[in-house]
Design an enzyme around this catalytic site. Sequence first.
Site, PDB file in Angstrom:
ATOM      1  N   LYS A 194       0.798  -1.170   0.013  1.00 53.66           N
ATOM      2  CA  LYS A 194      -0.063   0.143   0.014  1.00 53.66           C
ATOM      3  C   LYS A 194       0.923   1.220   0.059  1.00 53.66           C
ATOM      4  O   LYS A 194       1.273   1.756   1.202  1.00 53.66           O
ATOM      5  CB  LYS A 194      -0.900   0.014   1.181  1.00 53.66           C
ATOM      6  CG  LYS A 194      -1.435   1.185   1.460  1.00 53.66           C
ATOM      7  CD  LYS A 194      -2.433   1.874   0.486  1.00 53.66           C
ATOM      8  CE  LYS A 194      -3.357   3.189   1.040  1.00 53.66           C
ATOM      9  NZ  LYS A 194      -2.155   4.275   0.747  1.00 53.66           N
ATOM     10  N   GLU A 269       8.620   0.907  11.389  1.00 50.15           N
ATOM     11  CA  GLU A 269       9.640   1.562  11.154  1.00 50.15           C
ATOM     12  C   GLU A 269       9.069   3.063  11.075  1.00 50.15           C
ATOM     13  O   GLU A 269       8.703   3.515  10.179  1.00 50.15           O
ATOM     14  CB  GLU A 269      10.544   1.299  10.018  1.00 50.15           C
ATOM     15  CG  GLU A 269      11.760   2.254   9.749  1.00 50.15           C
ATOM     16  CD  GLU A 269      12.305   1.930   8.400  1.00 50.15           C
ATOM     17  OE1 GLU A 269      12.530   3.172   7.902  1.00 50.15           O
ATOM     18  OE2 GLU A 269      12.585   1.087   7.697  1.00 50.15           O
ATOM     19  N   CYS A 303      14.152   9.200   7.240  1.00 49.16           N
ATOM     20  CA  CYS A 303      13.877   8.887   8.601  1.00 49.16           C
ATOM     21  C   CYS A 303      15.089   8.694   9.234  1.00 49.16           C
ATOM     22  O   CYS A 303      15.339   9.019  10.495  1.00 49.16           O
ATOM     23  CB  CYS A 303      13.202   7.401   8.682  1.00 49.16           C
ATOM     24  SG  CYS A 303      13.980   6.132   8.060  1.00 49.16           S
ATOM     25  N   GLU A 407      10.603  15.799  14.514  1.00 49.16           N
ATOM     26  CA  GLU A 407      11.033  15.428  13.221  1.00 49.16           C
ATOM     27  C   GLU A 407      10.671  16.070  12.029  1.00 49.16           C
ATOM     28  O   GLU A 407       9.471  16.347  11.698  1.00 49.16           O
ATOM     29  CB  GLU A 407      10.776  13.803  12.882  1.00 49.16           C
ATOM     30  CG  GLU A 407      11.419  13.414  11.655  1.00 49.16           C
ATOM     31  CD  GLU A 407      10.949  12.067  11.078  1.00 49.16           C
ATOM     32  OE1 GLU A 407      11.647  11.083  10.629  1.00 49.16           O
ATOM     33  OE2 GLU A 407       9.668  11.582  11.745  1.00 49.16           O
TER      34      GLU A 407
END
Length: 516
Positions: A194, A269, A303, A407
């Site tokens: 997906k 993750e 990331c 982040e």
Amino acid sequence: MSTCTLPSQYSTEAAATILDKLLPSGIGAVIDGRVIPGTGRAIPLTAAATGEPLAEHHDLDAEQVDELLASSARGAAAWGALDGFQRAAILRRVALVLEEHAEDIALLESATTGKPIRDARVEAAKVAEMFGYYAGWADKVMGQAIPVPGDWTTLTVRVPWGVVVAITPWNAPAFTAGWNSAAPLAVGNAVIVKPSEFTPATTVLLALLAHRAGLPAGVLNVATGLGGTVGAALTTDPRVGKVSFIGSVSTGRTVAAAAAGAGIPTVLELGGKSANIVFADADLDRAADGAVAAIFSNAGQSCVAGSRLLVESAVHDEVIERVADRAARLRVGDPFDPATEIGPIYTAPQFAAVGTWIDEGLASGARRVTGAELPPAITGTRLAGGTWVMPTLLTDVSTSNPLETTEVFGPVVGAAAFDSEEEAIARANGTRFGLAGAVWTSDPSRALRVARAVDAGTLWINAYKTIHVAVPFGGFGDSGHGRSSGPGVLDEYTQTKAIWIPTGAPATPFPSLARW
């Protein structure tokens, strides 16, 4: 072998031509190796480099999601019935076909995301490598013979979950589709990828190429559409054995909670706020090069981006100067230019978020060193309408600054000074993230001490941002749980079954019941 060529310069029209040529059936779900257009809500796609409309696809309706899941369940049964040697042979062919078409994958990735073509080419080659690597493991999934009391032979075997759903992000769609599908396929699962609704095209192409290489129907399907509809349906359906997710902390928690409610385990993750620690005894030129690569490659949309630069006070100003000089010389612009190093932010919502975090960081006391004006190569062209953020270096970032713990997911690094090893470690561990980090020093003992002390799933010494599918990857804390690569990931995508075989005549029909 490629069916497309790189245009001389990026334009929305050139990007649309590549899309039409490589996906003539359009963007839609891939079910049994065929593209099935969605019939739900229209989802517009924008060319990030120009800000202009590029294409559209449609959300899947409930019946289409059910059809996709039924196909994957059939695929899982057939694929799981093959032995590892048969799966290995097919996956090796998939790797070869992906390698032959790596340029097409790279061109489509660059066209539809704005990723610089030089980066897209590297990532496309890595996708082929992933399938080749796990093809080598497909025939090596082994159990154990376990000694037990009495006249028994006890064996364990590893069996696939069945259908694995892999939810992948928009920042590296082709790379993460390969990363999260090759391993579960190797051990006998069917996979539904997906992709993000913002960047589905290369995932569709990858699945079509895999089927062209001989992957059976239903073994690698693609579910295009929105997370709130398609994603939610996939993560709670009883036909799904396991879910893997790459993305933000908030969405990851939502996915994990929904899946857990349906009894489905997850591999997550999530985000990162990685500390890049530079000591005074480091090779400062090499450290500055590493700091630039850590945060500015892929425009910081990573990331593992080294978004916190912690520098020992004695060399802080010198390192900041070197990083600023290198950042100012990075080539920002046309994604189709092989010399371009920095592309746009891939989605408009993320572009807005990056700008907001820069403003909040400055308002909280950070000082801007670089990252103000766009170059003429952008402002004087159609690229001016794109979602561009210049490589931005901010210093004097305090522990209370939002840039310390948030982040940003853009080309923004917050720098700060430290005075001792203990202070650097404490600062590095001062967030709930724990995905990656690095330490730069000429002292090997210190390097290992810091590497052990920093809470991160990956820690580089005098290097940054090298990863390989053969090495375990994953995070601590808010950065997720489970590992998405390396030989150990084969255990993530299989379950252990114990088999008991009597080897002698028991004194009673069921002696084990008396012991229970």
